[in-house]
Design a protein around this motif. Structure first.
Motif, mmCIF file in Angstrom:
data_model
loop_
_atom_site.group_PDB
_atom_site.id
_atom_site.type_symbol
_atom_site.label_atom_id
_atom_site.label_comp_id
_atom_site.label_asym_id
_atom_site.label_seq_id
_atom_site.Cartn_x
_atom_site.Cartn_y
_atom_site.Cartn_z
ATOM 1 N N LYS A 1 0.830 -1.195 0.000
ATOM 2 C CA LYS A 1 0.000 0.000 0.000
ATOM 3 C C LYS A 1 0.867 1.249 0.000
ATOM 4 O O LYS A 1 1.993 1.250 0.499
ATOM 5 N N LEU A 2 0.316 2.308 -0.544
ATOM 6 C CA LEU A 2 1.024 3.575 -0.546
ATOM 7 C C LEU A 2 0.804 4.322 0.764
ATOM 8 O O LEU A 2 1.696 4.998 1.275
ATOM 9 N N PHE A 3 -0.391 4.201 1.339
ATOM 10 C CA PHE A 3 -0.713 4.863 2.605
ATOM 11 C C PHE A 3 -1.288 3.827 3.576
ATOM 12 O O PHE A 3 -1.971 2.891 3.165
ATOM 13 N N TYR A 4 -0.996 4.032 4.854
ATOM 14 C CA TYR A 4 -1.448 3.119 5.896
ATOM 15 C C TYR A 4 -2.164 3.901 6.998
ATOM 16 O O TYR A 4 -1.776 5.041 7.324
ATOM 17 N N GLN A 5 -3.167 3.298 7.564
ATOM 18 C CA GLN A 5 -3.790 3.808 8.769
ATOM 19 C C GLN A 5 -3.345 2.901 9.927
ATOM 20 O O GLN A 5 -3.833 1.779 10.093
ATOM 21 N N PHE A 6 -2.398 3.406 10.723
ATOM 22 C CA PHE A 6 -1.740 2.549 11.717
ATOM 23 C C PHE A 6 -1.394 3.374 12.961
ATOM 24 O O PHE A 6 -0.875 4.487 12.851
ATOM 25 N N ARG A 7 -1.708 2.827 14.130
ATOM 26 C CA ARG A 7 -1.284 3.413 15.394
ATOM 27 C C ARG A 7 -0.588 2.331 16.219
ATOM 28 O O ARG A 7 -1.139 1.252 16.421
ATOM 29 N N LEU A 8 0.620 2.652 16.673
ATOM 30 C CA LEU A 8 1.418 1.655 17.393
ATOM 31 C C LEU A 8 0.729 1.211 18.679
ATOM 32 O O LEU A 8 0.772 0.039 19.052
ATOM 33 N N VAL A 9 0.064 2.134 19.359
ATOM 34 C CA VAL A 9 -0.579 1.821 20.620
ATOM 35 C C VAL A 9 -1.690 0.789 20.457
ATOM 36 O O VAL A 9 -1.974 0.009 21.381
ATOM 37 N N ASP A 10 -2.324 0.752 19.274
ATOM 38 C CA ASP A 10 -3.410 -0.200 19.052
ATOM 39 C C ASP A 10 -2.905 -1.621 18.851
ATOM 40 O O ASP A 10 -3.696 -2.571 18.933
ATOM 41 N N ARG A 11 -1.617 -1.777 18.561
ATOM 42 C CA ARG A 11 -1.044 -3.098 18.282
ATOM 43 C C ARG A 11 -0.426 -3.752 19.514
ATOM 44 O O ARG A 11 0.001 -4.907 19.437
#
Length: 525
Positions: free
Chosen positions: A10-20
């Motif tokens: 993917k070119l863009f990601y929706q990601f938050r480290l705290v959620d993982r």
């Protein structure tokens, strides 16, 4: 229908480290527990007012903690490890695409900060353990172990003689005059690379080397795999790369350049209350007083008083027994095998300060003598006329003219300590020591990166040992749960409520804290 996974990026990601990061993850829980912001103010004096910003102080100490928690010895591997773990990145407040500090930055910052800053962090974690009820404080177990230094025997050089080299350096050192691997820089001071040993120490080195040369088939007793190592001594050699490291050997183990790690552990929940790095060219007994003083001073800051000191025979000495009694402490330290409180068949009469021999003659006190090692003894002699016609002369004194006896000036302290150690309570203390401090040392060496010091110099070695102890205490703190104590207190409280029918309820509320504290103290004892 069988699924098929595509590998399109993917070119863009929706990601938050705290959620993982799971809620029960160790580093997530540790982040919410450990607050290191106070270190920023303490470290401000080590930096200037301008220039490029260095690593964040909190990030630096968190990365060091990670290294010891994960048993990672070297800074390069530490940075590599942190970059691959999302929970670790979350712990040190770095995002997944944010570059980590360079490994050399960690090394330089470790040298920059004084050991006082590491001591404050150790005290902070110890205070957390005390507030959680993990430290009883009344009984401390002491032990020592070698930690390998970051230096090689191949780089050792012969110390320079202050006057005539032949008067100090024996010809047997010729095999070691040129090191196998020459150091680029000599970091030693004049007092470290010059022979300062006394004549009797050098004579002892020469005697041992002569014995090893004459009996080469018995050299395996030294436990050395290198035939040259049996000629190495701290009196004659030094390490130019790490002058603070010392040559040490134990039976069955090879000679190495090491530091001595001296440790004190609280016996209730095995929390480390003091750790320090010392030179390894002295006996363990020489460091006991400093260990005890540092431990007592540290615990006194939190209102805890030490009562008992447990240690093995290596810490035995009359000076230590006397010092501990003067401090109001009970020593449970077995006397070493060389101690002799008198000869068999001789009776001591303290009123007259004299000894009575089997032939009813008296050895009277003459003077106090100091030997080459600084130990003091009381000398007792008989008269020549008493032994001239004695029927026991040959088996008692042989060809001497009078009977002589040397008794340490600390005999009374030895006797009181030996009596205490041999009591039933002393035997319990011995078992407690063996089951407390020795497993802690094993954990530090095998699981908390203290198998080897990756720095050079005794101050940096002290910082490394402190960080290893901090990581150990933190892991203890995160796992500790006083469930048994709470259950005992709850059972007693429920029983009191049932018996009282509401009549004694105010008394229970009044003595709630006192009863809980009593149950807790009895449990940890």
């Amino acid at each position: 229908m069988q699924g098929q996974k595509s590998n399109d990026q993917k070119l863009f990601y929706q990601f938050r480290l705290v959620d993982r990061i799971p809620e029960d993850n160790f580093y997530r829980r540790l982040k919410g527990t450990l607050d290191l912001t106070f270190l920023k103010k303490r470290a401000a004096g080590f930096y200037g007012k301008c220039g490029q910003e260095s690593i964040d102080t909190v990030v630096f100490f968190k990365m060091l903690l990670i290294g010891y928690l994960e048993n990672i010895l070297f800074d390069r591997k530490l940075v590599e490890f942190c970059s691959m773990r999302m929970d670790v990145l979350y712990f040190i407040d770095y995002d997944i695409d944010e570059p980590l500090p360079w490994h050399s930055t960690i090394s330089r910052t470790r040298k920059l900060f004084g050991k006082e800053l590491f001591e404050e962090l150790f005290n902070k974690v110890l205070e957390m353990c005390i507030e959680k009820g993990m430290v009883a404080g009344h009984t401390q177990s002491v032990d020592a172990a070698y930690v390998k230094a970051n230096a090689s025997l191949d780089s050792l050089e012969v110390k320079k003689a202050p006057s005539d080299p032949q008067a100090y350096v024996n010809k047997s050192f010729e095999a070691n005059e040129e090191p196998k691997r020459k150091a680029k820089n000599d970091l030693s001071d004049p007092d470290q690379n010059t022979v300062t040993a006394k004549k009797h120490d050098l004579d002892e080195v020469e005697r041992r080397q002569k014995q090893w040369k004459e009996n080469p088939d018995k050299t395996h007793r030294m436990g050395s795999s290198d035939h040259r190592a049996r000629y190495l001594s701290n009196h004659t050699h030094y390490s130019p790369t790490d002058p603070d490291a010392r040559i040490a050997v134990k039976p069955g183990k090879p000679r190495n350049l090491v530091y001595t790690s001296n440790l004190s552990v609280d016996t209730s929940n095995h929390v480390i209350t003091n750790i320090q790095a010392d030179h390894s060219d002295k006996k363990d007994s020489r460091y006991l007083q400093s260990i005890v003083e540092n431990t007592c001073d540290r615990l006194n800051q939190f209102g805890i008083k030490v009562e008992n000191i447990l240690a093995d025979t290596g810490f035995s000495s009359g000076e230590n027994y006397k010092k501990l009694e003067e401090m109001g402490l009970h020593a449970f330290i077995p006397a070493h095998g060389q101690y002799q409180g008198g000869r068999e068949g001789f009776t001591y009469e303290p009123e007259a300060d004299q000894w009575k021999c089997p032939n009813n003659k008296y050895l009277t006190f003459r003077k106090i003598k100091t030997d080459a090692k600084g130990n003091q003894f009381r000398l007792y002699y008989t008269k020549r006329s008493d032994c001239r016609n004695c029927p026991l002369k040959l088996q008692c004194i042989g060809k001497q003219h009078e009977c002589r006896m040397m008794i340490t000036i600390y005999k009374d302290y030895y006797e009181r300590t030996i009596k205490r150690v041999k009591s039933s309570f002393g035997k319990r203390m011995k078992y407690m020591r063996q089951s407390t401090v020795e497993p802690v040392f094993g954990s530090l060496i095998n699981f908390f990166a203290m198998k080897k010091v990756n720095t050079r110099g005794i101050d940096l070695a002290h910082k490394s040992m402190l960080m290893s102890a901090i990581a150990y205490n933190l892991k203890k703190y995160m796992k500790y749960s006083p469930r048994i104590i709470n259950q005992m207190a709850g059972s007693v409280k429920a029983s009191c409520n049932r018996l009282s029918d509401g009549v004694l309820m105010p008394y229970w509320l009044l003595f709630d804290d006192l009863l809980f504290t009593t149950i807790k103290l009895e449990f940890v004892r």
